[in-house]
Scaffold this motif. Structure first.
Motif, PDB file in Angstrom:
ATOM      1  N   GLY A  50       0.814  -1.122  -0.007  1.00 57.14           N
ATOM      2  CA  GLY A  50      -0.019   0.024  -0.129  1.00 57.14           C
ATOM      3  C   GLY A  50       0.755   1.262  -0.080  1.00 57.14           C
ATOM      4  N   PRO A  51       0.384   2.356   0.174  1.00 53.13           N
ATOM      5  CA  PRO A  51       0.988   3.612   0.376  1.00 53.13           C
ATOM      6  C   PRO A  51       2.136   3.814   1.134  1.00 53.13           C
ATOM      7  N   ALA A  52       3.339   4.077   0.877  1.00 52.05           N
ATOM      8  CA  ALA A  52       4.464   4.157   1.846  1.00 52.05           C
ATOM      9  C   ALA A  52       5.002   2.715   2.205  1.00 52.05           C
ATOM     10  N   GLY A  53       4.612   1.893   1.318  1.00 51.22           N
ATOM     11  CA  GLY A  53       5.072   0.448   1.434  1.00 51.22           C
ATOM     12  C   GLY A  53       4.380  -0.314   2.648  1.00 51.22           C
ATOM     13  N   LEU A  54       3.229   0.124   3.133  1.00 50.83           N
ATOM     14  CA  LEU A  54       2.685  -0.484   4.085  1.00 50.83           C
ATOM     15  C   LEU A  54       1.828  -1.969   3.565  1.00 50.83           C
ATOM     16  N   THR A  55       1.824  -2.797   4.579  1.00 53.69           N
ATOM     17  CA  THR A  55       1.441  -4.032   4.098  1.00 53.69           C
ATOM     18  C   THR A  55      -0.090  -3.949   3.768  1.00 53.69           C
ATOM     19  N   PRO A  56      -0.372  -4.422   2.415  1.00 51.45           N
ATOM     20  CA  PRO A  56      -1.699  -4.361   1.982  1.00 51.45           C
ATOM     21  C   PRO A  56      -2.816  -4.957   2.670  1.00 51.45           C
ATOM     22  N   VAL A  57      -3.955  -4.513   2.294  1.00 48.84           N
ATOM     23  CA  VAL A  57      -5.202  -5.241   3.166  1.00 48.84           C
ATOM     24  C   VAL A  57      -6.251  -5.574   2.380  1.00 48.84           C
ATOM     25  N   PHE A  58      -6.767  -6.710   2.303  1.00 50.25           N
ATOM     26  CA  PHE A  58      -7.706  -7.019   1.195  1.00 50.25           C
ATOM     27  C   PHE A  58      -9.006  -7.546   2.208  1.00 50.25           C
ATOM     28  N   ARG A  59     -10.288  -7.050   1.777  1.00 49.02           N
ATOM     29  CA  ARG A  59     -11.604  -7.218   2.371  1.00 49.02           C
ATOM     30  C   ARG A  59     -12.470  -7.999   1.625  1.00 49.02           C
TER      31      ARG A  59
END
Length: 278
Positions: A50-59
């Motif tokens: 995600g933004p800034a390399g954050l862990t992506p979140v899937f819903r």
């Protein structure tokens, strides 16, 4: 309730199933022709950071014309519950797993490392069955944020958060679970930016949900079934539990949920298929 009755009026599937639950407490498992479970891809699909390399979140998956739904089950056991297990409390639910197999329902099991250590034979059996996929639910089942449903909290640095996730993968390997998926579910579903940053180098996709079953500590299987059936849409991820002591009616609710959703044209898939869908 009116909406549900209208939706299944032609087949009377839900009404008959709920009536069976009320009459005898356990409805028989309907026999269905065998289907071939989808193969686990050699490289499991994940989301880009995600933004800034954050862990992506899937819903949830695509809301397109194809009516797919992923049933997910949290195998919860916290690091401090060993004494309760020693006194006979059951954090497993082999009957629920047997029902999924009998109904030929693919599913994703989010397992804590502590659960895998307590039930290694079951963990291996689930992990080696192509109908299922095992994903990470932390080692300790301690929360990654403050004030998360009363769960103990992982204290200390972001390194300890990542270490808890890596320890779970190590526990899976130690008991013989091979090929655990690079998916992670936060204990309690609680996370913040700090937690997403802590796991940014772990190579996992965080998996949440869009349908809450309400099975935790529930006593009415019919109510759990209705809540799921009211919420499911194309691409939905349903969160449920496979711990007998904390979710005692989930297996009975499944016997209602599965035939009704199939009657409505839904196809059951694992989380990996939803993440990999175009």
């Amino acid at each position: 309730m009116i909406t549900l009755v209208r939706q299944v009026a032609t087949g009377c599937v839900l009404g008959a199933a709920l009536a069976a639950l009320a009459a005898c407490g356990t409805a028989p498992v309907p026999q269905r022709p065998p289907v071939s479970p989808s193969a686990v891809p050699s490289r499991p699909p994940t989301l880009a950071p995600g933004p800034a390399g954050l862990t992506p979140v899937f819903r949830n998956g695509p809301r397109g014309a194809e009516k797919t739904v992923a049933l997910t089950f949290d195998a919860d056991m916290t690091a401090g519950q060993g004494d309760r297990a020693a006194r006979g409390e059951r954090f497993d639910n082999p009957r629920l797993i047997a029902t999924l197999r009998a109904l030929k329902v693919p599913a994703t099991v989010f397992m804590t490392g502590r659960w895998a250590e307590e039930y290694p034979v079951q963990a291996r059996s689930i992990g080696r069955d192509p109908l299922f996929e095992v994903a990470n639910h932390s080692y300790s089942h301690y929360a990654f944020t403050e004030d998360c449903y009363g769960l103990p909290t992982i204290a200390g640095s972001e390194a300890r958060m990542r270490g808890d996730v890596e320890r779970a993968f190590a526990a899976f390997r130690a008991v013989g679970v091979r090929g655990a998926m690079p998916y992670f579910r936060f204990p309690g579903g609680c996370y913040d930016r700090r937690a997403l940053r802590a796991l940014s180098g772990a190579g996992v996709t965080a998996v949440q949900w869009d349908v809450v079953s309400g099975d935790a500590f529930a006593t009415d299987a019919g109510a759990v079934a209705r809540q799921v059936l009211d919420g499911v849409r194309a691409g939905s991820v349903v969160v449920m539990h496979c711990t007998r002591s904390a979710a005692p009616v989930t297996e009975r609710a499944l016997r209602v949920i599965v035939p009704v959703l199939r009657e409505r044209g839904f196809r059951f898939v694992k989380v990996s298929e939803l993440i990999g869908a175009p």
